[in-house]
Write a protein that holds these residues in place. Structure first.
Motif, PDB file in Angstrom:
ATOM      1  N   LEU A 150       0.832  -1.203   0.000  1.00 29.30           N
ATOM      2  CA  LEU A 150       0.000   0.000   0.000  1.00 29.30           C
ATOM      3  C   LEU A 150       0.868   1.256   0.000  1.00 29.30           C
ATOM      4  CD1 LEU A 150      -2.755  -1.045   2.579  1.00 29.30           C
ATOM      5  CD2 LEU A 150      -3.078  -0.693   0.117  1.00 29.30           C
ATOM      6  N   ILE A 151       1.903   1.263   0.821  1.00 31.80           N
ATOM      7  CA  ILE A 151       2.806   2.417   0.876  1.00 31.80           C
ATOM      8  C   ILE A 151       3.500   2.606  -0.470  1.00 31.80           C
ATOM      9  CG2 ILE A 151       4.933   3.283   1.940  1.00 31.80           C
ATOM     10  CD1 ILE A 151       3.953   1.921   4.547  1.00 31.80           C
ATOM     11  N   GLY A 152       3.858   1.498  -1.116  1.00 33.36           N
ATOM     12  CA  GLY A 152       4.524   1.583  -2.407  1.00 33.36           C
ATOM     13  C   GLY A 152       3.657   2.153  -3.511  1.00 33.36           C
ATOM     14  N   MET A 153       2.321   2.090  -3.352  1.00 30.76           N
ATOM     15  CA  MET A 153       1.400   2.600  -4.367  1.00 30.76           C
ATOM     16  C   MET A 153       1.037   4.064  -4.148  1.00 30.76           C
ATOM     17  SD  MET A 153      -1.151  -0.651  -4.892  1.00 30.76           S
ATOM     18  CE  MET A 153      -1.626  -0.113  -6.533  1.00 30.76           C
ATOM     19  N   ARG A 154       1.481   4.631  -3.047  1.00 31.20           N
ATOM     20  CA  ARG A 154       1.055   5.971  -2.642  1.00 31.20           C
ATOM     21  C   ARG A 154       1.310   7.027  -3.720  1.00 31.20           C
ATOM     22  NH1 ARG A 154       4.277   9.399   0.774  1.00 31.20           N
ATOM     23  NH2 ARG A 154       3.069  11.180   1.546  1.00 31.20           N
ATOM     24  N   GLY A 155       2.459   6.988  -4.347  1.00 34.40           N
ATOM     25  CA  GLY A 155       2.793   8.000  -5.343  1.00 34.40           C
ATOM     26  C   GLY A 155       2.083   7.831  -6.675  1.00 34.40           C
ATOM     27  N   LYS A 156       1.368   6.726  -6.855  1.00 34.32           N
ATOM     28  CA  LYS A 156       0.701   6.451  -8.128  1.00 34.32           C
ATOM     29  C   LYS A 156      -0.761   6.872  -8.136  1.00 34.32           C
ATOM     30  CE  LYS A 156       3.607   2.320  -8.625  1.00 34.32           C
ATOM     31  NZ  LYS A 156       3.597   0.834  -8.750  1.00 34.32           N
ATOM     32  N   SER A 198      -3.851   9.381  -7.896  1.00 34.81           N
ATOM     33  CA  SER A 198      -4.232  10.782  -8.083  1.00 34.81           C
ATOM     34  C   SER A 198      -5.714  10.847  -8.410  1.00 34.81           C
ATOM     35  CB  SER A 198      -3.417  11.410  -9.215  1.00 34.81           C
ATOM     36  OG  SER A 198      -3.846  12.733  -9.483  1.00 34.81           O
ATOM     37  N   ASN A 199      -6.433  11.737  -7.749  1.00 37.23           N
ATOM     38  CA  ASN A 199      -7.872  11.905  -7.948  1.00 37.23           C
ATOM     39  C   ASN A 199      -8.142  13.314  -8.444  1.00 37.23           C
ATOM     40  OD1 ASN A 199     -10.654  12.058  -7.829  1.00 37.23           O
ATOM     41  ND2 ASN A 199     -10.799  11.688  -5.636  1.00 37.23           N
ATOM     42  N   GLY A 200      -8.440  13.452  -9.733  1.00 33.53           N
ATOM     43  CA  GLY A 200      -8.702  14.769 -10.295  1.00 33.53           C
ATOM     44  C   GLY A 200      -7.517  15.701 -10.160  1.00 33.53           C
ATOM     45  N   GLY A 201      -6.299  15.162 -10.261  1.00 30.72           N
ATOM     46  CA  GLY A 201      -5.103  15.968 -10.134  1.00 30.72           C
ATOM     47  C   GLY A 201      -4.618  16.133  -8.707  1.00 30.72           C
ATOM     48  N   ARG A 202      -5.369  15.636  -7.739  1.00 30.28           N
ATOM     49  CA  ARG A 202      -4.978  15.753  -6.335  1.00 30.28           C
ATOM     50  C   ARG A 202      -4.194  14.510  -5.903  1.00 30.28           C
ATOM     51  NH1 ARG A 202      -7.526  19.803  -3.636  1.00 30.28           N
ATOM     52  NH2 ARG A 202      -9.392  20.715  -4.595  1.00 30.28           N
ATOM     53  N   PRO A 203      -3.026  14.676  -5.279  1.00 25.23           N
ATOM     54  CA  PRO A 203      -2.287  13.519  -4.770  1.00 25.23           C
ATOM     55  C   PRO A 203      -3.086  12.830  -3.677  1.00 25.23           C
ATOM     56  CG  PRO A 203      -1.332  15.564  -3.942  1.00 25.23           C
ATOM     57  CD  PRO A 203      -2.349  15.960  -4.974  1.00 25.23           C
ATOM     58  N   VAL A 204      -2.759  11.580  -3.427  1.00 21.53           N
ATOM     59  CA  VAL A 204      -3.583  10.767  -2.530  1.00 21.53           C
ATOM     60  C   VAL A 204      -3.679  11.345  -1.125  1.00 21.53           C
ATOM     61  CG1 VAL A 204      -1.720   9.218  -1.773  1.00 21.53           C
ATOM     62  CG2 VAL A 204      -4.081   8.380  -1.866  1.00 21.53           C
ATOM     63  N   ASP A 205      -2.651  12.030  -0.635  1.00 20.84           N
ATOM     64  CA  ASP A 205      -2.703  12.575   0.720  1.00 20.84           C
ATOM     65  C   ASP A 205      -3.815  13.604   0.895  1.00 20.84           C
ATOM     66  OD1 ASP A 205      -0.601  10.980   1.350  1.00 20.84           O
ATOM     67  OD2 ASP A 205       0.837  12.592   1.755  1.00 20.84           O
ATOM     68  N   GLU A 206      -4.334  14.162  -0.207  1.00 22.29           N
ATOM     69  CA  GLU A 206      -5.401  15.150  -0.118  1.00 22.29           C
ATOM     70  C   GLU A 206      -6.781  14.511  -0.090  1.00 22.29           C
ATOM     71  OE1 GLU A 206      -5.174  18.389  -2.835  1.00 22.29           O
ATOM     72  OE2 GLU A 206      -3.010  18.618  -2.637  1.00 22.29           O
ATOM     73  N   TRP A 207      -6.876  13.206  -0.393  1.00 27.43           N
ATOM     74  CA  TRP A 207      -8.209  12.581  -0.406  1.00 27.43           C
ATOM     75  C   TRP A 207      -8.247  11.222   0.285  1.00 27.43           C
ATOM     76  CZ3 TRP A 207      -8.369   8.071  -3.449  1.00 27.43           C
ATOM     77  CH2 TRP A 207      -7.352   7.932  -4.404  1.00 27.43           C
ATOM     78  N   ALA A 208      -7.166  10.846   0.930  1.00 26.38           N
ATOM     79  CA  ALA A 208      -7.155   9.595   1.682  1.00 26.38           C
ATOM     80  C   ALA A 208      -6.083   9.647   2.765  1.00 26.38           C
ATOM     81  CB  ALA A 208      -6.905   8.406   0.752  1.00 26.38           C
ATOM     82  N   ALA A 209      -6.400   9.096   3.920  1.00 27.52           N
ATOM     83  CA  ALA A 209      -5.405   8.976   4.987  1.00 27.52           C
ATOM     84  C   ALA A 209      -4.546   7.752   4.689  1.00 27.52           C
ATOM     85  CB  ALA A 209      -6.107   8.846   6.336  1.00 27.52           C
ATOM     86  N   TRP A 210      -3.718   7.890   3.650  1.00 30.92           N
ATOM     87  CA  TRP A 210      -2.986   6.758   3.096  1.00 30.92           C
ATOM     88  C   TRP A 210      -1.689   6.496   3.868  1.00 30.92           C
ATOM     89  CZ3 TRP A 210      -5.407   3.897  -0.398  1.00 30.92           C
ATOM     90  CH2 TRP A 210      -4.692   2.857  -0.999  1.00 30.92           C
ATOM     91  N   PRO A 211      -1.390   5.245   4.167  1.00 27.80           N
ATOM     92  CA  PRO A 211      -0.127   4.949   4.859  1.00 27.80           C
ATOM     93  C   PRO A 211       1.069   5.490   4.090  1.00 27.80           C
ATOM     94  CG  PRO A 211      -1.544   3.012   4.826  1.00 27.80           C
ATOM     95  CD  PRO A 211      -2.189   4.021   3.921  1.00 27.80           C
ATOM     96  N   SER A 212       1.972   6.186   4.793  1.00 22.45           N
ATOM     97  CA  SER A 212       3.123   6.788   4.129  1.00 22.45           C
ATOM     98  C   SER A 212       4.451   6.175   4.554  1.00 22.45           C
ATOM     99  CB  SER A 212       3.165   8.296   4.401  1.00 22.45           C
ATOM    100  OG  SER A 212       3.264   8.552   5.795  1.00 22.45           O
ATOM    101  N   SER A 213       4.485   5.554   5.732  1.00 22.12           N
ATOM    102  CA  SER A 213       5.732   4.972   6.225  1.00 22.12           C
ATOM    103  C   SER A 213       5.420   3.947   7.299  1.00 22.12           C
ATOM    104  CB  SER A 213       6.639   6.065   6.800  1.00 22.12           C
ATOM    105  OG  SER A 213       7.803   5.519   7.401  1.00 22.12           O
ATOM    106  N   VAL A 214       6.042   2.778   7.213  1.00 22.34           N
ATOM    107  CA  VAL A 214       5.886   1.813   8.299  1.00 22.34           C
ATOM    108  C   VAL A 214       6.700   2.288   9.495  1.00 22.34           C
ATOM    109  CG1 VAL A 214       5.477  -0.144   6.754  1.00 22.34           C
ATOM    110  CG2 VAL A 214       7.803   0.364   7.529  1.00 22.34           C
ATOM    111  N   VAL A 215       6.255   1.920  10.668  1.00 20.93           N
ATOM    112  CA  VAL A 215       6.987   2.233  11.897  1.00 20.93           C
ATOM    113  C   VAL A 215       7.444   0.915  12.505  1.00 20.93           C
ATOM    114  CG1 VAL A 215       6.835   3.220  14.214  1.00 20.93           C
ATOM    115  CG2 VAL A 215       5.689   4.351  12.288  1.00 20.93           C
ATOM    116  N   ARG A 216       8.738   0.857  12.796  1.00 25.06           N
ATOM    117  CA  ARG A 216       9.335  -0.366  13.346  1.00 25.06           C
ATOM    118  C   ARG A 216       9.832  -0.139  14.769  1.00 25.06           C
ATOM    119  NH1 ARG A 216      10.371  -4.093   9.290  1.00 25.06           N
ATOM    120  NH2 ARG A 216      10.277  -3.273   7.143  1.00 25.06           N
ATOM    121  N   ASP A 217       9.692  -1.168  15.567  1.00 21.41           N
ATOM    122  CA  ASP A 217      10.314  -1.224  16.882  1.00 21.41           C
ATOM    123  C   ASP A 217      11.351  -2.335  16.782  1.00 21.41           C
ATOM    124  OD1 ASP A 217      11.024  -1.080  19.502  1.00 21.41           O
ATOM    125  OD2 ASP A 217       9.146  -1.887  20.301  1.00 21.41           O
ATOM    126  N   ALA A 218      12.625  -1.945  16.723  1.00 23.69           N
ATOM    127  CA  ALA A 218      13.703  -2.872  16.339  1.00 23.69           C
ATOM    128  C   ALA A 218      13.418  -3.317  14.909  1.00 23.69           C
ATOM    129  CB  ALA A 218      13.791  -4.037  17.312  1.00 23.69           C
TER     130      ALA A 218
END
Length: 316
Positions: A53-59, A61-81
């Motif tokens: 899902l994170i890998g698809m984030r840059g692909k 676009s909705n009406g010219g808007r990047p996904v961050d403007e129309w979806a709370a899309w995962p942008s980075s995994v968080v690791r503990d160790a």
């Protein structure tokens, strides 16, 4: 793949807690939030799907808007160790809230069914019919974008769709880690919102593109019909007040088809056209391929900045 170390995060207050995880503010990054899973080491957790899902984030676009403007899309995994424990995502922007009774509230799609006489919405300017149609058209376009990138949504419902009129009528989707690329398992077994089930779906089978479009049809019918739990099979008893006759006719035709079995329902792009002035788009059934993952017993979870749940408006 994008990754963040849990130890580097400066966590703020908890914004919400659900069956799968809790969402926290970031003290030094007000534009993003952190979702921490309760049981990321369990057998049903798929870190590879979260990576996909994170890998698809840059692909997307909705009406010219990047996904961050129309979806709370995962942008980075968080690791503990070395272990994935959650992910970062955009915080729901202020434009997707409204002020009522001294409190800033999230504008879930169900708010559009509110009656002006409801005490909760006293003094709140609700969208006009034209703006509601534009919001639904933007929703259909968002669903179409995800489907064209082979992403199954699954739990599409009022609780997971927010609306805004700024700078134009539009939507924002949340619980995006519940979505999955076609053919992959879910990040975690996905819940389904009650009263948004597909009557033709076999028990404990995976979500499909076609079922997404059935739920999109429910959203259109319920917003324009003003009924919180109406179904396409009850079409004759629902009035689309104020909708001009040509649009009313084509929406009813699509809703009749949406009431049919899987493989016969209108696609998201057809709904987008029906909610606009483009009248010549043929009705095409949606894609039918399913993903191999069982559907769990329903439960509710929100992964956006969920500070309240609006009171469900009474049925007319």
């Amino acid at each position: 793949m994008n990754a963040t170390n849990l130890a580097t995060l400066k966590l703020g207050p908890k914004l919400g807690d659900g069956g799968q995880g809790a969402v926290y503010e970031l003290a030094d990054d007000p534009a993003r939030v952190f979702k921490r899973y309760h049981s990321p080491s369990g057998p049903g957790f798929s870190a590879s799907t979260l990576d996909a899902l994170i890998g698809m984030r840059g692909k997307l676009s909705n009406g010219g808007r990047p996904v961050d403007e129309w979806a709370a899309w995962p942008s980075s995994v968080v690791r503990d160790a070395q272990n994935v424990v959650g992910f970062l995502m955009p915080r729901v922007p202020r434009e997707f809230t409204f002020q009522a009774h001294g409190k800033r509230r999230l504008s879930e799609l169900g708010v559009l069914l509110a009656k002006k006489s409801s005490p909760l919405f006293a003094g709140v300017t609700l969208p006009t019919l034209k703006e509601r149609i534009a919001i639904l058209r933007n929703l259909a376009r968002a669903v179409g974008v995800l489907h064209e990138h082979r992403i199954v949504i699954g739990d599409l419902s009022f609780a997971n769709i927010f609306w805004s009129l700024s700078p134009e009528p539009r939507v924002m989707l949340i619980d995006c880690d519940g979505m999955r690329p076609d053919g992959l398992p879910p990040v975690l077994p996905q819940a389904e919102t009650p009263d948004w089930d597909d009557p033709f779906a076999a028990p404990r089978t995976a979500p499909t593109f076609d079922r997404d479009c059935y739920k999109l049809a429910l959203a259109v019918m319920r917003v324009l019909g003003g009924e919180i739990d109406c179904r396409p099979t009850e079409l004759d008893s629902v009035a689309f007040d104020g909708v001009e006759p040509a649009m009313d006719h084509r929406l009813r035709e699509l809703l009749r088809q949406a009431a049919g079995p899987e493989g016969t329902r209108p696609s998201a792009r057809v709904w987008e056209a029906a909610l606009s002035d483009r009248l010549t788009v043929p009705v095409q059934p949606t894609m039918r391929r399913t993903v191999a993952a069982p559907k769990p017993k329903p439960e509710l979870l929100g992964t956006g900045e969920r500070e309240f749940r609006p009171v469900t408006p009474p049925k007319r």
